[in-house]
Design an enzyme around this catalytic site. Structure first.
Site, PDB file in Angstrom:
ATOM      1  CE1 TYR A 139      -3.524  -2.566   0.339  1.00  0.00           C
ATOM      2  CE2 TYR A 139      -4.525  -0.989   1.831  1.00  0.00           C
ATOM      3  CZ  TYR A 139      -4.620  -2.117   1.064  1.00  0.00           C
ATOM      4  OH  TYR A 139      -5.810  -2.803   1.024  1.00  0.00           O
ATOM      5  CD  GLU A 254      -3.286  -2.808   8.343  1.00  0.00           C
ATOM      6  OE1 GLU A 254      -3.681  -2.397   7.234  1.00  0.00           O
ATOM      7  OE2 GLU A 254      -2.125  -2.653   8.758  1.00  0.00           O
ATOM      8  CD  GLU A 389      -1.239  11.370  15.061  1.00  0.00           C
ATOM      9  OE1 GLU A 389      -1.042  10.370  14.335  1.00  0.00           O
ATOM     10  OE2 GLU A 389      -0.682  11.500  16.172  1.00  0.00           O
TER      11      GLU A 389
HETATM   12  C1  LIG Z   1       6.114  -1.066  11.545  1.00  0.00           C
HETATM   13  C2  LIG Z   1       5.339  -0.623  10.369  1.00  0.00           C
HETATM   14  C3  LIG Z   1       4.835  -1.550   9.482  1.00  0.00           C
HETATM   15  C4  LIG Z   1       4.159  -1.152   8.339  1.00  0.00           C
HETATM   16  N1  LIG Z   1       3.728  -2.100   7.463  1.00  0.00           N
HETATM   17  C5  LIG Z   1       3.171  -1.718   6.283  1.00  0.00           C
HETATM   18  C6  LIG Z   1       2.843  -2.677   5.268  1.00  0.00           C
HETATM   19  O1  LIG Z   1       3.031  -3.874   5.442  1.00  0.00           O
HETATM   20  N2  LIG Z   1       2.352  -2.252   4.112  1.00  0.00           N
HETATM   21  C7  LIG Z   1       2.115  -0.939   3.866  1.00  0.00           C
HETATM   22  O2  LIG Z   1       1.645  -0.619   2.790  1.00  0.00           O
HETATM   23  N3  LIG Z   1       2.404   0.014   4.792  1.00  0.00           N
HETATM   24  C8  LIG Z   1       2.941  -0.353   5.993  1.00  0.00           C
HETATM   25  N4  LIG Z   1       3.271   0.596   6.943  1.00  0.00           N
HETATM   26  C9  LIG Z   1       3.112   2.009   6.596  1.00  0.00           C
HETATM   27  C10 LIG Z   1       2.050   2.754   7.374  1.00  0.00           C
HETATM   28  O3  LIG Z   1       0.791   2.423   6.934  1.00  0.00           O
HETATM   29  C11 LIG Z   1       2.355   4.246   7.231  1.00  0.00           C
HETATM   30  O4  LIG Z   1       3.533   4.498   7.949  1.00  0.00           O
HETATM   31  C12 LIG Z   1       1.251   5.113   7.755  1.00  0.00           C
HETATM   32  O5  LIG Z   1       0.158   5.076   6.894  1.00  0.00           O
HETATM   33  C13 LIG Z   1       1.684   6.569   7.942  1.00  0.00           C
HETATM   34  O6  LIG Z   1       2.222   7.087   6.761  1.00  0.00           O
HETATM   35  P1  LIG Z   1       3.630   7.814   6.754  1.00  0.00           P
HETATM   36  O7  LIG Z   1       4.597   6.939   7.406  1.00  0.00           O
HETATM   37  O8  LIG Z   1       3.914   8.236   5.383  1.00  0.00           O
HETATM   38  O9  LIG Z   1       3.435   9.074   7.684  1.00  0.00           O
HETATM   39  P2  LIG Z   1       2.802  10.488   7.239  1.00  0.00           P
HETATM   40  O10 LIG Z   1       1.556  10.252   6.501  1.00  0.00           O
HETATM   41  O11 LIG Z   1       3.848  11.296   6.609  1.00  0.00           O
HETATM   42  O12 LIG Z   1       2.410  11.087   8.654  1.00  0.00           O
HETATM   43  C14 LIG Z   1       3.343  11.678   9.542  1.00  0.00           C
HETATM   44  C15 LIG Z   1       2.575  12.154  10.770  1.00  0.00           C
HETATM   45  O13 LIG Z   1       1.597  13.126  10.390  1.00  0.00           O
HETATM   46  C16 LIG Z   1       0.320  12.731  10.824  1.00  0.00           C
HETATM   47  N5  LIG Z   1      -0.698  13.157   9.864  1.00  0.00           N
HETATM   48  C17 LIG Z   1      -0.746  12.886   8.540  1.00  0.00           C
HETATM   49  N6  LIG Z   1      -1.825  13.440   7.992  1.00  0.00           N
HETATM   50  C18 LIG Z   1      -2.493  14.074   8.967  1.00  0.00           C
HETATM   51  C19 LIG Z   1      -3.704  14.835   9.025  1.00  0.00           C
HETATM   52  N7  LIG Z   1      -4.454  15.032   7.953  1.00  0.00           N
HETATM   53  N8  LIG Z   1      -4.079  15.326  10.224  1.00  0.00           N
HETATM   54  C20 LIG Z   1      -3.343  15.117  11.334  1.00  0.00           C
HETATM   55  N9  LIG Z   1      -2.194  14.412  11.337  1.00  0.00           N
HETATM   56  C21 LIG Z   1      -1.778  13.895  10.166  1.00  0.00           C
HETATM   57  C22 LIG Z   1       0.398  11.242  10.911  1.00  0.00           C
HETATM   58  O14 LIG Z   1      -0.585  10.718  11.765  1.00  0.00           O
HETATM   59  C23 LIG Z   1       1.794  11.041  11.438  1.00  0.00           C
HETATM   60  O15 LIG Z   1       1.813  11.213  12.810  1.00  0.00           O
HETATM   61  C24 LIG Z   1       3.946   0.220   8.093  1.00  0.00           C
HETATM   62  C25 LIG Z   1       4.428   1.164   9.004  1.00  0.00           C
HETATM   63  C26 LIG Z   1       5.121   0.768  10.123  1.00  0.00           C
HETATM   64  C27 LIG Z   1       5.630   1.811  11.066  1.00  0.00           C
END
Ligand SMILES: Cc1cc2nc3c(=O)[nH]c(=O)nc-3n(C[C@H](O)[C@H](O)[C@H](O)COP(=O)(O)OP(=O)(O)OC[C@H]3O[C@@H](n4cnc5c(N)ncnc54)[C@H](O)[C@@H]3O)c2cc1C
Lengths: 406, 355
Positions: A139, A254, A389
Site C-alpha cells: 500500500y 487490518e 491522528e
Molecule cells: C512497523 C510498520 C509496518 C508497516 N507495514 C506496512 C505494510 O506492510 N504495508 C504498507 O503498505 N504500509 C505499511 N506501513 C506504513 C504505514 O501504513 C504508514 O507508515 C502510515 O500510513 C503513515 O504514513 P507515513 O509513514 O507516510 O506518515 P505520514 O503520513 O507522513 O504522517 C506523519 C505524521 O503526520 C500525521 N498526519 C498525517 N496526515 C495528517 C492529518 N491530515 N491530520 C493530522 N495528522 C496527520 C500522521 O498521523 C503522522 O503522525 C507500516 C508502518 C510501520 C511503522
C-alpha cells in the site's frame, strides 16, 4: 427469536460440538506446545518449525480451523460464530494456539472472499487456510502514507497483462512474502477512482526488496521496488478503478485485528499484568500497596482503561451480532488498543527501571530484554494501519459530522 | 533563556558550534556502530578537555574556570542536542564530590587533572535498577570499600570512581579490587556494573555530601535532557513543514499545530525549571534539593512527551533506525530513569515540602 433449543442449556447444540472439539484437540495438539504461541512468525519472519509445530500446523490447516469461519469449500472451517467461539474457548482452556496467521489470514483472505472471483478464491484461499503462502501488503509509498490515495505505482494495461513500475515502502514481511496484494494506479487522471487492487507474485522478475532496520533492531519491513513487472490480468481483484473501495475494506479488517479484535486481544493481554510486574519488581509496603504511590495510581488508570476496553470489545461484538449494524464503538478501537499497548510497555519499563532498558548481553533477564524491544516495536501501532491522528480525523468527520477546514 | 553574562554567551555559542560541527548525531552513530569498550568518543572527549569544559565547575585554584553550574548546563545542553557521547556529565559530577568534600589531598591530586581533561571520573551510587540512594549496602572498613554498584554511567571507561557507602562518599582510584561488567543498554552508551571488593578508598565526606552531589549530578543531567528535548522538538517542527500529505504540508493541520504548541509550552516551563535548579546551585541556596526535584520531574515528563511525539509525528520514517528519532527516544528513557524518574522526584518534592 431464540429457538427452544437455544434457550434450554441442557440441549445446547454447541455442547455436542464442544465435545467434538475437545476430542480433536486432545488427539492433535502436542501438549509440549502449550502456551508457546509462535503465530506471529508468520509476519516476523520465517522460523524453522519443530516437528511438533509442523504437525500442529498441518492438522489445523487440514481441518480449516486456523480460519474457522471461512467457508469449507475454500479450505476454511465452515463454523458459525458460536462454534468458532467454542473452538477458541477450548483452545484457550488447554493453552493451544492458532498456528495459521499473517496478513493473508488477517486482512487479505476476508477481503478476497468478499471481492474475489471464483477462480481467485479457489486459487488463493485454500493456500492461506493451510498457512502455505505468505502475503504482504503493498500500500504505502514514500509519498503516500496517511494520504494513501496519492499513490503513484503505475500498472500499465498491455492487453492480457499489466506492466507495473514504482515503489512501495514499509512493506512488512516483504523479504519473506510469496505474494503481495497491492494498490496500484491504473488511471492517472483520477485520484481515488484511478486505483486498482492487484495481486503480484513476489518472485516475478523486476521485484526487488530492501529490508529496513527498525528502532527495535529488527528488520521486519522493506522498501520494495517494481521495475517492468509483468502481472497477468487475472490478478486484478474486482474492476479497474475499484481498488480504493476494496483496499479500504481490507484496512477495516487490518484495524479490527490491530485493535485487539480476534486473536490480537489475547496476545495484548497475555503475560504478566503491569500490577503483577510492579509487585515483583517494586514490592509492597506494609499495607499491601505498591510502594511508589504515583506509579501505583498510573497502574490503576492503565488497568482500568484495559478493563473498559475489554468491555467495549465485548459490547461491540454483541451489538454487531444482534444485527444493529456495526457499532459506533468500533471507530475508537484502534486508537484505544494502540494507547493501551503503548502505556503497558512504558509502565513495564518504568517498573523495571534500568533493567527494563537493556539491549543485549549480560545482566538482564530474557523477559527484560524482550520488554525493551516490545516497547520500541510498539511505537508502530499508532502509526501503521491508519495512524491515530488519521483515526481521529475519521471519528471527527464520519461519526461526529465535523467539517473540513475551509 | 536565563540572562547570560558575556563569558556564558561565548561558552554557549562555542559549545553549540562545536557540537554541530564536530559531534553531530552522525558521530554518535559512528561511535555506536564501532562500539568502543569505553562507550564514548575518545577524540571528542580530548577536544572537550582542551576547550576546558571539564573544568567549568572546578575552582580556579585547582585549574578550573569556576564558571559554575549554569555554565556547565549550557555546555551539556548543546551536547545533549546532538546526543554527543561524552563522559562530561559523569566526570563533572565526580569532580563536584571532590571539590565539595573535605579531603584536601584529594582535591590537590585530582581536580587539576580532571580540569585538564586527563581523567574520566564518575559517580557510583545506585545498587539496583531504580534510583534509591538510601538503599546502600556498600561499606568501608580499614580504608577498604566493598559493595556492588549498578548502571554506573561511564563505568566502563572511568579511571576514578566516587562511591557512596553507608557513611558517605569515597574516592576509589585504583584498579585493585575493582571489576566492571558492561551493561549494554538501549541508548548504546556506557553503563557498567562495578563490583568493589576491598578496593582502597579515601573518604570525601558524609551522607550529606552524597545527597548534595547527587542533586548536582541530577541538575547537570537535566541540562542534557533539555538540549535533547529542544532538538527533538526542532527536528519534528521542521519535518512537519516539509512533509506533504493530502496536497499540503503537515504543519497546516491544526491538530498537529496544537500538538506542537503544547510541546513548546512544556519546553518553556522545563527550561525555567532546569535553569532554576542550576542557578540555585550557583547561588548556594538552601532549597537546591527542591529546585532539583522540580527540574527533574518536569524535564523528565517533557522529554518523555517530546521524544515520543518525535517518533509518532514522523510516521513510518520515525520507526526506522536510519532516522534519529529512535536514538532520542532510547536515550530519553534512560536519562528519565537515571537519578530518579519524574514519579520519584514528585514524591521527594512532596516530602521536602512536608506533605
Ligand atoms: C512497523 C510498520 C509496518 C508497516 N507495514 C506496512 C505494510 O506492510 N504495508 C504498507 O503498505 N504500509 C505499511 N506501513 C506504513 C504505514 O501504513 C504508514 O507508515 C502510515 O500510513 C503513515 O504514513 P507515513 O509513514 O507516510 O506518515 P505520514 O503520513 O507522513 O504522517 C506523519 C505524521 O503526520 C500525521 N498526519 C498525517 N496526515 C495528517 C492529518 N491530515 N491530520 C493530522 N495528522 C496527520 C500522521 O498521523 C503522522 O503522525 C507500516 C508502518 C510501520 C511503522
Amino acid at each position: 427469536m431464540a429457538t427452544a433449543a437455544e434457550l434450554d442449556v441442557s440441549v445446547n447444540p454447541l455442547d455436542a460440538f464442544r465435545t467434538e472439539v475437545r476430542e480433536w484437540l486432545a488427539a492433535n495438539f502436542p501438549p509440549a506446545l502449550k502456551g508457546k504461541d509462535n503465530a506471529m512468525s508468520a509476519i516476523d519472519g520465517p522460523t524453522d518449525l519443530s516437528a511438533d509445530e509442523a504437525a500442529w500446523k498441518k492438522a489445523m490447516g487440514d481441518k480449516g480451523w486456523g480460519v474457522p469461519t471461512w467457508p469449507a469449500q475454500y479450505g476454511g472451517g465452515g463454523l458459525d460464530r458460536g462454534q468458532a467461539r467454542v473452538l477458541q474457548e477450548e483452545m484457550g482452556r488447554i493453552g493451544a494456539w492458532n498456528p495459521i496467521g499473517g496478513m493473508g489470514v488477517m486482512m487479505f483472505g476476508p477481503t478476497l472472499l468478499e471481492y474475489g472471483n471464483e477462480a481467485q478464491k479457489s486459487e488463493h484461499i485454500p493456500a492461506i487456510a493451510k498457512g502455505e503462502v505468505r502475503w504482504c501488503q503493498g500500500y504505502s509509498e514514500p509519498g503516500a502514507g496517511s494520504d494513501l490515495a496519492s499513490l503513484q505505482m503505475f500498472a500499465e494495461d498491455k492487453g492480457n497483462h499489466y506492466v507495473v513500475n514504482g515503489q512501495k515502502t514499509w512493506t512488512s514481511g516483504g523479504q519473506w512474502a510469496d505474494k503481495c496484494f497491492a494498490l496500484v494506479r491504473t488511471d492517472k487522471s483520477k485520484k481515488h477512482e484511478g486505483i486498482s487492487f492487484l495481486l503480484i507474485d513476489m518472485t516475478s522478475p523486476g521485484v526487488e526488496v530492501k529490508p529496513i532496520r527498525l528502532i527495535s533492531g529488527s528488520s521486519p519491513f522493506c522498501e520494495t521496488f517494481f521495475t517492468d513487472v509483468k502481472v497477468p490480468k487475472e490478478n486484478l481483484v474486482g474492476q479497474e478503478g475499484e481498488g480504493w473501495t476494496i483496499g479500504k475494506r481490507l484496512l477495516q479488517h487490518e484495524r479490527q485485528n490491530l485493535s485487539g479484535g480476534g486473536s490480537a486481544a489475547g496476545r495484548m493481554f497475555a503475560g504478566k499484568s503491569v500490577s503483577a510486574l510492579a509487585k515483583e519488581y517494586r514490592g509492597l509496603d506494609d499495607q499491601g500497596r505498591v510502594t511508589d504511590s504515583d506509579l501505583r495510581m498510573r497502574i490503576v488508570r492503565h488497568e482500568m482503561d484495559s478493563r473498559a476496553f475489554m468491555l467495549t470489545l465485548r459490547r461491540a461484538a454483541l451489538e454487531s451480532k444482534s444485527n444493529q449494524g456495526p457499532s459506533a464503538a468500533t471507530s475508537i478501537m484502534k486508537n484505544v488498543g494502540a494507547r493501551i499497548t503503548q502505556d503497558r510497555a512504558e509502565l513495564s519499563i518504568e517498573i523495571m527501571g534500568m533493567n527494563g532498558l537493556g539491549w543485549e548481553g549480560e545482566g538482564f533477564t530474557d523477559e527484560e530484554l524482550t520488554q525493551t524491544r516490545t516497547w520500541l516495536w510498539g511505537k508502530a501501532v499508532s502509526i501503521y494501519g491508519g495512524s491515530s491522528e488519521i483515526q481521529n480525523n475519521v471519528i471527527a468527520k464520519r461519526i461526529l459530522g465535523m467539517l473540513d477546514h475551509q | 533563556m536565563a540572562v547570560l553574562n558575556d563569558e556564558q554567551t561565548m561558552l554557549r555559542d562555542m559549545a553549540r558550534e562545536w557540537a554541530d560541527n564536530e559531534a553531530p548525531t552522525t558521530a554518535f552513530r559512528k561511535m555506536r556502530d564501532a562500539a568502543p569498550v569505553e562507550g564514548y568518543d575518545a577524540d571528542a572527549w580530548a577536544a572537550m578537555g582542551q576547550m576546558g569544559w571539564a573544568g567549568v565547575i572546578i575552582p580556579e585554584e585547582f585549574g578550573g574556570s569556576a564558571f559554575g553550574y549554569l555554565s556547565l548546563g549550557l555546555v551539556l545542553e548543546q551536547l545533549g542536542r546532538n546526543l554527543a557521547a561524552s563522559p562530561l556529565a559523569a566526570t563533572a559530577a565526580a569532580s563536584t564530590a571532590i571539590a565539595l568534600g573535605d579531603n584536601e589531598a584529594a582535591k590537590a591530586e585530582w581536580l587539576p587533572r580532571i580540569a585538564a581533561g586527563e581523567i574520566v571520573a564518575t559517580l557510583a551510587i545506585d545498587e539496583g535498577p531504580v534510583h534509591d540512594p538510601a538503599k546502600t549496602a556498600t561499606r568501608v572498613t580499614d580504608g577498604k570499600l566493598t559493595g556492588t554498584k549498578q548502571f554506573v554511567a561511564e563505568g566502563d571507561g572511568a579511571q576514578l570512581f566516587v562511591v557512596s557507602a553507608v557513611d558517605g562518599l569515597y574516592l576509589v582510584s585504583g584498579d585493585v579490587g575493582v571489576s566492571r561488567s558492561a551493561r549494554h543498554m538501549a541508548d548504546s552508551r556506557s553503563h557498567a556494573q562495578v563490583v568493589f571488593d576491598g578496593a582502597k578508598a579515601e573518604k570525601l565526606g558524609g551522607t550529606d555530601l552524597t545527597a548534595k552531589v547527587v542533586d548536582r549530578a541530577t541538575a547537570a543531567l537535566c541540562a542534557e535532557m533539555l538540549g535533547m528535548a529542544e532538538q527533538a522538538f526542532a527536528v519534528t517542527n521542521d519535518y512537519l513543514k516539509v512533509r506533504v500529505q493530502f496536497g499540503q504540508q503537515l504543519s497546516t493541520f491544526q491538530a498537529l499545530q496544537h500538538r506542537m504548541a503544547k510541546m513548546f509550552t512544556e519546553l518553556e516551563l522545563a527550561r525555567s525549571a532546569v535553569e532554576g535548579a542550576l542557578e540555585a546551585i550557583d547561588a548556594g541556596r538552601s532549597d537546591v534539593d527542591q529546585a532539583v526535584s522540580l527540574a527533574k520531574a518536569i524535564m523528565g515528563d517533557t522529554l518523555h512527551l517530546v521524544s515520543r511525539e518525535m517518533v509518532q509525528l514522523h510516521g513510518g520514517i520515525g520507526m526506522t533506525d536510519e532516522h534519529d528519532a529512535g536514538l532520542y527516544l532510547k536515550r530519553a528513557y534512560v536519562l528519565e530513569t537515571m537519578w530518579g524518574n519524574a514519579a520519584w522526584h514528585r514524591e521527594r518534592f512532596a516530602r521536602l515540602n512536608g506533605y
